[in-house]
Design a protein around this motif. Structure first.
Motif, PDB file in Angstrom:
ATOM      1  N   MET A   1       0.847  -1.207   0.000  1.00 24.76           N
ATOM      2  CA  MET A   1       0.000   0.000   0.000  1.00 24.76           C
ATOM      3  C   MET A   1       0.875   1.246   0.000  1.00 24.76           C
ATOM      4  SD  MET A   1      -2.761   1.128   2.916  1.00 24.76           S
ATOM      5  CE  MET A   1      -4.278   0.566   2.189  1.00 24.76           C
ATOM      6  N   SER A   2       0.543   2.202  -0.825  1.00 24.66           N
ATOM      7  CA  SER A   2       1.341   3.434  -0.880  1.00 24.66           C
ATOM      8  C   SER A   2       1.069   4.287   0.351  1.00 24.66           C
ATOM      9  CB  SER A   2       0.978   4.225  -2.129  1.00 24.66           C
ATOM     10  OG  SER A   2      -0.298   4.811  -1.955  1.00 24.66           O
ATOM     11  N   ALA A   3       2.015   5.222   0.593  1.00 25.06           N
ATOM     12  CA  ALA A   3       1.891   6.090   1.767  1.00 25.06           C
ATOM     13  C   ALA A   3       0.567   6.852   1.743  1.00 25.06           C
ATOM     14  CB  ALA A   3       3.062   7.059   1.816  1.00 25.06           C
ATOM     15  N   SER A   4       0.163   7.309   0.548  1.00 29.09           N
ATOM     16  CA  SER A   4      -1.068   8.105   0.509  1.00 29.09           C
ATOM     17  C   SER A   4      -2.306   7.245   0.755  1.00 29.09           C
ATOM     18  CB  SER A   4      -1.172   8.847  -0.821  1.00 29.09           C
ATOM     19  OG  SER A   4      -1.172   7.923  -1.877  1.00 29.09           O
ATOM     20  N   THR A   5      -2.274   5.991   0.332  1.00 28.40           N
ATOM     21  CA  THR A   5      -3.418   5.114   0.608  1.00 28.40           C
ATOM     22  C   THR A   5      -3.511   4.831   2.106  1.00 28.40           C
ATOM     23  OG1 THR A   5      -2.502   3.917  -1.290  1.00 28.40           O
ATOM     24  CG2 THR A   5      -4.650   3.227  -0.518  1.00 28.40           C
ATOM     25  N   TYR A   6      -2.360   4.603   2.737  1.00 33.93           N
ATOM     26  CA  TYR A   6      -2.348   4.382   4.180  1.00 33.93           C
ATOM     27  C   TYR A   6      -2.938   5.594   4.906  1.00 33.93           C
ATOM     28  CZ  TYR A   6      -0.606   4.141   8.964  1.00 33.93           C
ATOM     29  OH  TYR A   6      -0.530   4.160  10.326  1.00 33.93           O
ATOM     30  N   GLU A   7      -2.472   6.786   4.494  1.00 29.92           N
ATOM     31  CA  GLU A   7      -2.986   8.005   5.137  1.00 29.92           C
ATOM     32  C   GLU A   7      -4.481   8.162   4.927  1.00 29.92           C
ATOM     33  OE1 GLU A   7      -0.605  11.342   3.844  1.00 29.92           O
ATOM     34  OE2 GLU A   7       1.166  10.355   4.713  1.00 29.92           O
ATOM     35  N   ALA A   8      -4.960   7.832   3.755  1.00 27.99           N
ATOM     36  CA  ALA A   8      -6.389   7.947   3.469  1.00 27.99           C
ATOM     37  C   ALA A   8      -7.189   6.993   4.370  1.00 27.99           C
ATOM     38  CB  ALA A   8      -6.673   7.639   2.000  1.00 27.99           C
ATOM     39  N   LEU A   9      -6.679   5.774   4.528  1.00 28.07           N
ATOM     40  CA  LEU A   9      -7.360   4.807   5.398  1.00 28.07           C
ATOM     41  C   LEU A   9      -7.368   5.309   6.837  1.00 28.07           C
ATOM     42  CD1 LEU A   9      -8.644   1.994   5.973  1.00 28.07           C
ATOM     43  CD2 LEU A   9      -6.313   1.098   6.230  1.00 28.07           C
ATOM     44  N   VAL A  10      -6.208   5.759   7.313  1.00 28.28           N
ATOM     45  CA  VAL A  10      -6.107   6.213   8.697  1.00 28.28           C
ATOM     46  C   VAL A  10      -7.019   7.417   8.944  1.00 28.28           C
ATOM     47  CG1 VAL A  10      -4.552   7.316  10.370  1.00 28.28           C
ATOM     48  CG2 VAL A  10      -3.845   5.232   9.187  1.00 28.28           C
ATOM     49  N   SER A  11      -7.086   8.330   7.978  1.00 32.52           N
ATOM     50  CA  SER A  11      -7.925   9.504   8.232  1.00 32.52           C
ATOM     51  C   SER A  11      -9.399   9.117   8.234  1.00 32.52           C
ATOM     52  CB  SER A  11      -7.594  10.658   7.283  1.00 32.52           C
ATOM     53  OG  SER A  11      -8.211  10.470   6.050  1.00 32.52           O
ATOM     54  N   LYS A  12      -9.757   8.143   7.392  1.00 31.97           N
ATOM     55  CA  LYS A  12     -11.136   7.652   7.395  1.00 31.97           C
ATOM     56  C   LYS A  12     -11.471   7.013   8.752  1.00 31.97           C
ATOM     57  CE  LYS A  12     -12.464   4.147   4.517  1.00 31.97           C
ATOM     58  NZ  LYS A  12     -12.650   3.517   3.190  1.00 31.97           N
ATOM     59  N   LEU A  13     -10.525   6.237   9.284  1.00 25.74           N
ATOM     60  CA  LEU A  13     -10.749   5.585  10.585  1.00 25.74           C
ATOM     61  C   LEU A  13     -10.770   6.613  11.718  1.00 25.74           C
ATOM     62  CD1 LEU A  13      -8.475   2.407  10.189  1.00 25.74           C
ATOM     63  CD2 LEU A  13     -10.940   2.579   9.826  1.00 25.74           C
ATOM     64  N   ASN A  14      -9.851   7.586  11.645  1.00 21.45           N
ATOM     65  CA  ASN A  14      -9.796   8.621  12.690  1.00 21.45           C
ATOM     66  C   ASN A  14     -11.100   9.393  12.796  1.00 21.45           C
ATOM     67  OD1 ASN A  14      -7.244   8.012  13.516  1.00 21.45           O
ATOM     68  ND2 ASN A  14      -6.242   9.641  12.331  1.00 21.45           N
ATOM     69  N   GLU A  15     -11.689   9.674  11.631  1.00 17.64           N
ATOM     70  CA  GLU A  15     -12.957  10.386  11.601  1.00 17.64           C
ATOM     71  C   GLU A  15     -14.015   9.692  12.461  1.00 17.64           C
ATOM     72  OE1 GLU A  15     -15.103  10.994   7.708  1.00 17.64           O
ATOM     73  OE2 GLU A  15     -13.108  11.867   7.305  1.00 17.64           O
ATOM     74  N   LYS A  16     -13.947   8.360  12.485  1.00 15.36           N
ATOM     75  CA  LYS A  16     -14.928   7.577  13.232  1.00 15.36           C
ATOM     76  C   LYS A  16     -14.370   7.115  14.580  1.00 15.36           C
ATOM     77  CE  LYS A  16     -17.866   7.118   9.654  1.00 15.36           C
ATOM     78  NZ  LYS A  16     -17.998   6.359   8.439  1.00 15.36           N
ATOM     79  N   SER A  17     -13.169   7.603  14.941  1.00  9.87           N
ATOM     80  CA  SER A  17     -12.475   7.171  16.167  1.00  9.87           C
ATOM     81  C   SER A  17     -12.286   5.648  16.226  1.00  9.87           C
ATOM     82  CB  SER A  17     -13.217   7.622  17.424  1.00  9.87           C
ATOM     83  OG  SER A  17     -13.430   8.989  17.400  1.00  9.87           O
ATOM     84  N   VAL A  18     -11.997   5.070  15.079  1.00 11.54           N
ATOM     85  CA  VAL A  18     -11.744   3.631  15.029  1.00 11.54           C
ATOM     86  C   VAL A  18     -10.231   3.400  14.978  1.00 11.54           C
ATOM     87  CG1 VAL A  18     -12.033   1.539  13.620  1.00 11.54           C
ATOM     88  CG2 VAL A  18     -13.930   3.162  13.856  1.00 11.54           C
ATOM     89  N   LYS A  19      -9.751   2.514  15.844  1.00 14.61           N
ATOM     90  CA  LYS A  19      -8.313   2.223  15.871  1.00 14.61           C
ATOM     91  C   LYS A  19      -7.945   1.187  14.817  1.00 14.61           C
ATOM     92  CE  LYS A  19      -7.996   2.949  20.786  1.00 14.61           C
ATOM     93  NZ  LYS A  19      -8.149   2.203  22.027  1.00 14.61           N
ATOM     94  N   LEU A  20      -6.751   1.346  14.280  1.00 15.69           N
ATOM     95  CA  LEU A  20      -6.254   0.419  13.273  1.00 15.69           C
ATOM     96  C   LEU A  20      -5.211  -0.526  13.871  1.00 15.69           C
ATOM     97  CD1 LEU A  20      -5.863  -0.602  10.338  1.00 15.69           C
ATOM     98  CD2 LEU A  20      -4.208   1.256  10.034  1.00 15.69           C
ATOM     99  N   VAL A  21      -5.521  -1.805  13.848  1.00 15.72           N
ATOM    100  CA  VAL A  21      -4.532  -2.826  14.173  1.00 15.72           C
ATOM    101  C   VAL A  21      -3.992  -3.329  12.832  1.00 15.72           C
ATOM    102  CG1 VAL A  21      -4.085  -5.047  15.285  1.00 15.72           C
ATOM    103  CG2 VAL A  21      -5.822  -3.496  16.247  1.00 15.72           C
ATOM    104  N   ALA A  22      -2.726  -3.032  12.558  1.00 15.54           N
ATOM    105  CA  ALA A  22      -2.123  -3.482  11.297  1.00 15.54           C
ATOM    106  C   ALA A  22      -1.658  -4.923  11.480  1.00 15.54           C
ATOM    107  CB  ALA A  22      -0.952  -2.579  10.925  1.00 15.54           C
ATOM    108  N   VAL A  23      -2.314  -5.818  10.753  1.00 13.88           N
ATOM    109  CA  VAL A  23      -2.045  -7.248  10.946  1.00 13.88           C
ATOM    110  C   VAL A  23      -0.840  -7.652  10.095  1.00 13.88           C
ATOM    111  CG1 VAL A  23      -2.975  -9.577  10.719  1.00 13.88           C
ATOM    112  CG2 VAL A  23      -4.452  -7.714  11.529  1.00 13.88           C
ATOM    113  N   SER A  24       0.282  -7.876  10.776  1.00 13.00           N
ATOM    114  CA  SER A  24       1.571  -8.059  10.093  1.00 13.00           C
ATOM    115  C   SER A  24       2.026  -9.510  10.026  1.00 13.00           C
ATOM    116  CB  SER A  24       2.623  -7.198  10.793  1.00 13.00           C
ATOM    117  OG  SER A  24       2.584  -7.391  12.206  1.00 13.00           O
ATOM    118  N   LYS A  25       1.140 -10.441  10.376  1.00 20.18           N
ATOM    119  CA  LYS A  25       1.507 -11.865  10.359  1.00 20.18           C
ATOM    120  C   LYS A  25       2.092 -12.287   9.010  1.00 20.18           C
ATOM    121  CE  LYS A  25      -3.210 -13.357   9.241  1.00 20.18           C
ATOM    122  NZ  LYS A  25      -4.537 -13.625   9.804  1.00 20.18           N
TER     123      LYS A  25
END
Ligand SMILES: *Cc1c(COP(=O)(O)O)cnc(C)c1O
Length: 223
Positions: A1-25
């Motif tokens: 995922m590109s940096a801008s896609t990550y930022e877009a996802l995080v800002s979408k989640l932040n708007e809803k106060s949803v935390k992101l667990v990045a699953v790195s398995k």
């Protein structure tokens, strides 16, 4: 995922106060560091050994979450550092976590995993088991675990109606359990539901924490 896609996802989640667990398995430390450099600090793994190895190799300000089914004999390896255990599905497991947390002189935050999917392959408690656990004397005596909420996995299906029903049902249960057993416990506030394929439905239904792997890191290769 590109940096801008990550930022877009995080800002979408932040708007809803949803935390992101990045699953790195299954992903190597180098890949995880790319996301770390972009600001991600919560990572999730589903195997105790992999979790422990990555904890040892990576920056110490990472919050490591155990998201998968946890065997009792593995609890001791992660007890010193784990930030949240998502998939507690038995009183026996909770007892072992309490025991190991006592040795480490810490309190380990846990989520209780509920069985919400139609498939019987998925782990989790049913309602009766949940009630039994919460009303047990053994649970009441535990000083070194703290229940922060519930976790669930929906059926793996294209039927969005079904997935939505399962998530909505879990949210309803979460509200009931909070009112019935945790009304005076502000730490009981997390509802961990939603993965790469269904996180939007999960958020609509009231998720506070999504566990996203392949969308961030690409498909996993188990070869
Ligand atoms: C692997 C895994 C995820 C992430 O799955 P993706 O579809 O890659 O986002 C979430 N939760 C649990 C429990 C998992 O094991």
């Amino acid at each position: 995922m590109s940096a801008s896609t990550y930022e877009a996802l995080v800002s979408k989640l932040n708007e809803k106060s949803v935390k992101l667990v990045a699953v790195s398995k299954t992903k190597p430390v180098e890949d995880i560091m790319v996301l770390y450099e972009q600001g991600q600090r919560i990572f999730g793994e589903n195997k105790a050994q992999e979790l422990t190895e990555k904890y040892e190799q990576m920056p110490k300000d990472i919050e490591w979450h155990m998201i998968g089914h946890l065997q009792r004999n593995k609890v001791k390896y992660i007890a010193p550092f784990v930030s949240l255990i998502h998939a507690v599905d038995s009183l026996k497991l909770l007892k072992e976590i309490n025991k190991q947390a006592t040795k480490e002189d810490r309190v380990i935050p846990c989520l209780l995993q509920m069985h919400i999917a139609e498939e019987d392959t998925k782990f989790g408690l049913d309602r009766a088991e949940l009630t039994e656990l919460l009303e047990s004397e053994a649970y009441r005596q535990m000083q070194h675990i703290s229940i922060h909420g519930l976790m669930g996995m929906a059926t793996f299906t294209d039927d969005t109606g079904q997935v939505r029903r399962e998530f909505t049902g879990l949210k309803r249960l979460f509200d009931e359990v909070k009112a019935g057993y945790f009304a005076d416990k502000p730490e009981f506030k997390e509802l961990s539901m939603g993965m790469s394929g269904d996180y939007e439905l999960a958020i609509e239904a009231g998720s506070t924490m999504v566990r996203i792997g392949s969308l961030l890191f690409g498909e996993r290769n188990y070869a």
